[in-house]
Design an enzyme around this catalytic site. Structure first.
Site: not given
Length: 287
Positions: A100-102, A104, A124
């Site tokens: 997720h985010s970082m 990812a 994500l």
């Protein structure tokens, strides 16, 4: 609600805290959280993925994991080394990765560097580290060094109560529900004499002194030989930023889901995310 198993992995004297849900013989899925979040951000998804062995570390400096040595910066590629060490410690030669985010971005760098270790990639609301033109990097370095010194001197300001911290987390730039904020803060706050303070290393708030340029990130994306499912949030802040990168990934499926940046902590989009993951991992849900 299924309670996770919690343990630590030793990384040459530095501890990496891990939360793990599901049976040991379940399909392994390693989940990497976002910046200033922690492994508990996958609490809801874990309940929706029976048959999956979901393994979520607190990345260095986050949650219950040890901080890096004083003065050592938090470069995103150092997380890649930590996750590889986690896979080796758990004797997982090939796994599916969820980020997720970082997280990812960490997953993408790992999968690009070691495509043979990653069977599938689930991302994500994030695809790759933010890039900069090569010509701007000297100015970026100078600005980061100046700002970083101010942040180190300032430190975290404590909250008067756990409730105050909870309200701040609920109403942050990326809002979450009270339930989700509770999960995250249970691993992110510590009580001190003056109130409640973040356990995260203050150095995580410093800008990165060394950054990746466009050509470098493109090289990692082009090496993603595994199927990639990119799930972007309708109310997130990343979609337009990743569009120019989509054609660089050989086997990418993009879906946009209704929800915010932390959509995996919202019940309706989390159910959709879990269904897509189960489908691609060929996991039969337990009724």
């Amino acid at each position: 609600m299924t309670e996770p198993r919690e343990y630590y992995i030793d990384l040459d004297g530095r501890r990496l805290a891990v939360m793990e849900w599901g049976k040991a013989d379940g399909v392994p899925l390693v989940a990497l959280h976002g910046w200033l979040d922690n492994a508990a951000s996958f609490t809801l998804l874990a309940q929706l993925l029976p048959g999956v062995r979901l393994i979520a570390p607190d990345l260095a400096g986050h949650g219950l994991s040890d901080h890096r040595a004083p003065g050592q910066p938090y470069y995103i590629w150092d997380n890649v080394a930590d996750v590889l060490a986690l896979l080796d410690a758990l004797k997982l030669q090939t796994v599916a990765l969820l980020g997720h985010s970082m997280g990812a971005s960490v997953a993408t760098l790992l999968a690009g560097a070691f495509p043979e270790r990653v069977s599938r990639l689930f991302l994500l609301d994030g695809l790759a580290p933010r890039t900069y033109s090569a010509g701007s990097l000297p100015e970026q370095m100078a600005a980061a060094l100046k700002k970083g010194e101010r942040i180190r001197r300032r430190g975290w300001r404590p909250y008067a109560s756990f409730e105050q911290a909870l309200q701040v987390r609920m109403g942050s730039r990326y809002p979450v529900s009270r339930e989700a904020a509770g999960w995250l803060l249970a691993r992110s706050l510590k009580q001190i004499a003056d109130g409640w303070c973040w356990q995260h290393d203050i150095a995580l708030s410093q800008p990165s002194v060394v950054r990746l340029c466009d050509e470098q990130v493109a090289a990692f994306l082009q090496r993603l030989s595994m199927p990639v499912l990119l799930l972007m949030a309708e109310q997130g802040n990343e979609l337009e930023g990743v569009r120019p990168l989509l054609d660089l990934v050989p086997d990418l499926t993009l879906q946009v889901l209704d929800g915010g940046h932390h959509m995996h902590l919202e019940h309706e989009p989390a159910a959709s995310i879990a269904g897509l993951i189960r489908e691609r991992l060929a996991v039969i849900p337990v009724l």
